[in-house]
Scaffold this motif. Sequence first.
Motif, PDB file in Angstrom:
ATOM      1  N   GLY A  88       0.887  -1.081   0.079  1.00 16.68           N
ATOM      2  CA  GLY A  88      -0.142  -0.029   0.064  1.00 16.68           C
ATOM      3  C   GLY A  88       0.616   1.330  -0.013  1.00 16.68           C
ATOM      4  N   HIS A  89       2.077   1.203   0.374  1.00 14.36           N
ATOM      5  CA  HIS A  89       3.183   2.343   0.466  1.00 14.36           C
ATOM      6  C   HIS A  89       2.590   3.413   1.214  1.00 14.36           C
ATOM      7  N   TRP A  90       1.878   3.067   2.407  1.00 17.82           N
ATOM      8  CA  TRP A  90       1.582   4.150   3.293  1.00 17.82           C
ATOM      9  C   TRP A  90       0.641   5.397   2.612  1.00 17.82           C
ATOM     10  N   HIS A  91      -0.360   5.016   1.712  1.00 14.03           N
ATOM     11  CA  HIS A  91      -1.083   5.938   1.142  1.00 14.03           C
ATOM     12  C   HIS A  91      -2.527   5.110   1.230  1.00 14.03           C
ATOM     13  N   ALA A  92      -3.374   5.996   1.884  1.00 11.11           N
ATOM     14  CA  ALA A  92      -4.602   5.437   2.334  1.00 11.11           C
ATOM     15  C   ALA A  92      -5.491   4.933   1.092  1.00 11.11           C
ATOM     16  N   ASP A  93      -5.363   5.722   0.166  1.00 10.04           N
ATOM     17  CA  ASP A  93      -6.324   5.605  -1.117  1.00 10.04           C
ATOM     18  C   ASP A  93      -5.481   4.139  -1.756  1.00 10.04           C
ATOM     19  N   GLU A  94      -4.246   4.404  -1.856  1.00  5.81           N
ATOM     20  CA  GLU A  94      -3.798   2.939  -2.599  1.00  5.81           C
ATOM     21  C   GLU A  94      -3.829   1.767  -1.772  1.00  5.81           C
ATOM     22  N   GLU A  95      -3.803   1.938  -0.505  1.00  2.00           N
ATOM     23  CA  GLU A  95      -4.200   0.768   0.247  1.00  2.00           C
ATOM     24  C   GLU A  95      -5.543   0.305   0.120  1.00  2.00           C
ATOM     25  N   ALA A  96      -6.570   1.020   0.013  1.00  2.00           N
ATOM     26  CA  ALA A  96      -8.062   0.648  -0.115  1.00  2.00           C
ATOM     27  C   ALA A  96      -8.100   0.187  -1.458  1.00  2.00           C
ATOM     28  N   GLU A  97      -7.090   0.641  -2.574  1.00  2.00           N
ATOM     29  CA  GLU A  97      -7.402   0.112  -3.990  1.00  2.00           C
ATOM     30  C   GLU A  97      -7.035  -1.499  -4.197  1.00  2.00           C
ATOM     31  N   ARG A  98      -5.655  -1.722  -3.402  1.00  2.00           N
ATOM     32  CA  ARG A  98      -5.102  -2.784  -3.002  1.00  2.00           C
ATOM     33  C   ARG A  98      -6.080  -3.887  -2.585  1.00  2.00           C
ATOM     34  N   VAL A  99      -6.842  -3.501  -1.410  1.00  2.00           N
ATOM     35  CA  VAL A  99      -7.701  -4.396  -0.963  1.00  2.00           C
ATOM     36  C   VAL A  99      -9.061  -4.665  -1.660  1.00  2.00           C
ATOM     37  N   GLU A 100      -9.499  -3.806  -2.536  1.00  2.00           N
ATOM     38  CA  GLU A 100     -10.424  -3.913  -3.595  1.00  2.00           C
ATOM     39  C   GLU A 100      -9.843  -4.934  -4.653  1.00  2.00           C
TER      40      GLU A 100
END
Length: 336
Positions: free
Chosen positions: A104-116
């Motif tokens: 996720g690289h410590w970015h909330a938006d990227e983390e959410a995208e990866r969970v999706e």
Amino acid sequence: MKNDESSTTTLYQVASAAGVSPATVSRFLNGTAKVSDDKRRSIERVIGELNYKPNRLAQSLKMGSTRTIGVLTQALESGYFNGAMVGIEDAVKAAGYALLIMSGHWHADEEAERVELLIGRRVDGVAILTGHMSDQQILDFSKRVPIVAFGRKMTGERMQGFSLDNYAGACEAVDYLVQQGHRRIAFITGPADHSDARARLAGYYDTLARHKIEVDPRLVVPGDFQESSGLLAVNQLLAENQRFTAIFASNDLSAYGARLALYRRNIRVPEDISIVGFDDLHSSMYTTPPLTTVRQPLYEAGIGIGRMMLSLLGHEQPPVEIPPLSLVVRESVRLV
């Protein structure tokens, strides 16, 4: 049909040789119910003798499960989460699960995208190793797939979360430095929005206060858990001619950077300046000198994450005892 067979040996042949029913072998392979120790040993022996390889795809289709656990880490290159990921893998592989890992690289938006993305790949559950998503985002995701969140004290119907006591670990580190006679202790912080970093900073402040040592705010230098921030922090302290005898770095990577900055100024460790880190990464025992640091039981935490996930997926699991954080004394601190 031979959905549960390899090219040479079928599940029915394993059952016949082990003296059990095919259903018992299937339960053993799927981990869906307990099998007695005698039957388990017999099945394991026959599987080894016949070199039986179950058809995992057929099992997954039959059970409506991919036998895959998604893991959201942050930065694979840091090494920090490696112990936890090994622990998760060791905990779930006996039940036939494999890991699918994303960063996720410590970015909330990227983390959410990866969970999706993980949910889109039909993982059976997701383990989240810290990060910047909000608690509410994680709870919302748990309505779609079971989640275990490390570094979060939260629970839900289909999620569990826990964290380690970073505050206590920081207190122990600063206590040790004070016991060695240090009073001017610089601190390299972690990211201000990171809960672990805030807990370690609080431990630093409170321990100095408990020893009636006044905090000099000029000795508290911002960092971001990266090696470069440790190097820059020490360069700043030296450029400002700050007086200190020890450095407490908020993680081992920052301590590595601090050590390099001191080396470039011909400042010896620990003869001139002592250093304590936090995490006890594997490489910390091989620095020059070997680094005194706070050990985080990340492998054991990974075992806990894996077992919690299996429990959420309906597998009975033994309780997990995760040891507390502890100071590992090596050679980077001297008595003053």
